[in-house]
Design a protein around this motif. Sequence first.
Motif, short mmCIF file in Angstrom:
data_model
loop_
_atom_site.label_atom_id
_atom_site.label_comp_id
_atom_site.label_asym_id
_atom_site.label_seq_id
_atom_site.Cartn_x
_atom_site.Cartn_y
_atom_site.Cartn_z
N TRP A 52 40.87 61.71 35.36
CA TRP A 52 40.40 61.36 37.07
C TRP A 52 42.32 61.51 37.87
O TRP A 52 41.56 60.62 39.36
N ASN A 110 48.19 49.67 37.41
CA ASN A 110 46.92 50.72 37.22
C ASN A 110 46.05 50.01 38.30
O ASN A 110 45.75 49.61 38.77
N GLY A 111 45.00 50.63 37.88
CA GLY A 111 43.97 50.14 39.14
C GLY A 111 43.55 49.22 38.73
O GLY A 111 42.78 48.51 39.83
N SER A 112 43.15 48.52 37.46
CA SER A 112 42.76 47.16 37.38
C SER A 112 43.52 46.34 37.68
O SER A 112 42.56 45.34 38.73
N VAL A 115 43.30 45.89 41.67
CA VAL A 115 41.89 45.09 41.38
C VAL A 115 42.58 43.47 41.46
O VAL A 115 42.01 42.85 42.53
N TYR A 143 32.07 49.48 39.05
CA TYR A 143 33.16 49.51 38.28
C TYR A 143 34.83 49.26 38.65
O TYR A 143 34.97 49.81 39.82
N HIS A 144 35.22 48.29 38.22
CA HIS A 144 36.57 47.75 38.82
C HIS A 144 38.09 48.17 37.78
O HIS A 144 38.62 47.24 38.00
N GLU A 213 33.41 50.24 45.69
CA GLU A 213 33.72 52.01 45.56
C GLU A 213 33.20 52.12 46.12
O GLU A 213 32.08 52.64 46.68
N ASP A 247 37.60 49.53 46.85
CA ASP A 247 38.61 49.72 45.32
C ASP A 247 38.25 51.04 45.45
O ASP A 247 37.17 51.71 45.31
N VAL A 249 40.30 52.90 44.31
CA VAL A 249 41.42 53.65 42.46
C VAL A 249 40.98 54.88 42.51
O VAL A 249 42.03 55.83 41.85
N PHE A 250 39.79 55.17 42.02
CA PHE A 250 39.35 56.77 42.23
C PHE A 250 38.99 57.13 43.03
O PHE A 250 39.66 58.92 43.04
N SER A 275 44.77 53.93 42.76
CA SER A 275 45.72 53.75 41.23
C SER A 275 45.74 55.55 41.21
O SER A 275 45.90 56.68 42.41
N LYS A 276 45.37 55.76 40.01
CA LYS A 276 44.49 57.07 39.34
C LYS A 276 45.44 58.39 40.23
O LYS A 276 46.31 58.19 39.46
C1 LIG Z 1 39.65 53.59 36.55
C2 LIG Z 1 38.82 53.08 37.76
C3 LIG Z 1 39.50 51.13 37.43
C4 LIG Z 1 40.61 50.99 36.50
O1 LIG Z 1 41.76 52.01 36.88
P1 LIG Z 1 42.74 51.24 35.53
O2 LIG Z 1 43.71 52.07 35.70
O3 LIG Z 1 41.53 52.04 34.89
O4 LIG Z 1 43.07 50.25 35.04
C5 LIG Z 1 39.42 50.58 38.61
N1 LIG Z 1 38.56 51.30 39.95
C6 LIG Z 1 37.69 51.88 39.56
C7 LIG Z 1 37.41 52.24 41.46
C8 LIG Z 1 38.24 52.72 38.98
O5 LIG Z 1 37.26 54.69 38.71
#
Ligand SMILES: *Cc1c(COP(=O)(O)O)cnc(C)c1O
Length: 433
Positions: A52, A110-112, A115, A143-144, A213, A247, A249-250, A275-276
Amino acid sequence: MSDLLDRDKALIWHPFTQEETASDVLPIKRGKGAYLYDENGKAYLDLVSSWWVNIHGHGHPEIAEALYKQALELEHVIFAGFTHEPAIKLCEGLAGILPEALKRFFFSDNGSTAVEVALKMAYQYWSNHGKPKKLFLSFEGGYHGDTVGAMSVGRACGYHDAFEPLFFDIQSIPFPETWQNDEQVEEKEANALSALKQILDLHGNNIAAIILEPLVQGASGMRMCRPSFVKTVVETIRQYEILVIFDEVFTGFGRTGNWFALEQIGIVPDFICLSKGITGGAMPLGMTVTSETVYQSFLSHEWQHAFIHGHSYTGNPLACAAAVASLDILLRPETRQAIEQINATHRLGLDLLRQEVSSVTQARLQGTIAAFNMSPFPLEKEAFKARFLQKGLMLRPLGSSIYLLPPYCITPAELEGAYQEIIAELKRMSGNK
Ligand SMILES: *Cc1c(COP(=O)(O)O)cnc(C)c1O
């Protein structure tokens, strides 16, 4: 067996994988545009944007060039006490497409961690104000990320059960997932809102923040909800002193059809996590963006009021340079058109799928994200993935959901072709050969 596979097997432990039962990993040699190529030169259409992240396709020459130039200039400098132009340029660029109130940028990788930073800032915001609160609110299925704080707020997503005893306290709200022609959506939303109100009645004054999300829960199976629902949730929450963390990230960087999902909802949260897609998949980078109000609450002459958090790679210049190049590509009118084109092709593809494959249920679409469920799921999961890889399509189902999430450079013909192949293959799998 390829030499790379042998050498991998001897040493590497892959993420999110039950190594005992998983199929062999596939060595990938290179990527170009929407395709990845294995050692034999076989092409795979990347329908998952490589976890993603890859929004502009693989091997983008402008991102590669930006990385190369930056590597010759400055690859790293400690980000406490120092700064550099790629970081500043990136924040200026992001400030141009984010709501005006989101103007303080904190880097991680990164995404984690994006968050984790938002959760810690939200917690400390209240303790800096002398009103400590330690409860967080999140959605079932949210999912975070995989660090302990991120897992705590994502405990109801099903991935983190092994770590449950380590988590801090949260309250979770049912998520009213919906799809095309869903007649129960109003009822599901009403139930979720009534659960939320109950939680607020009981705990409203002890909740530091809600994290969600917006529009699409990615990892729990591309579960979608209506923008109006998220808006109502935030408006309800804001009758209490509770911070709001989106969040994205995605969902960020064009995935939902807008630069950010918050645009469709019409809400400015107190934090957005990114992130992502931020670097187009070229480098790891995370960002937590917040308001001036939150930022100001950390200013004082006391060290312990400061945000004492940082990572060695915080604000890495290479990652920032890749993100600046990626943002530049994202903001072009051609990219906007490509995103709209993907949405239109998805719409037709999903219609066709529903007509042609009787076991397709819950077809849903949000921007460049298309998903549907299969009931029953036609094949054991590893065999399913292998069948599509054989056909040159990279598909990775989540539970009984199958999703298509291409990079924005995919052509309408390539995406239409993928739908044709998927339909033909699903029909074959579903027994009628
Ligand atoms: C992937 C994701 C994360 C975590 O990101 P990483 O880079 O894999 O640590 C957090 N929140 C959402 C919504 C995600 O899709």
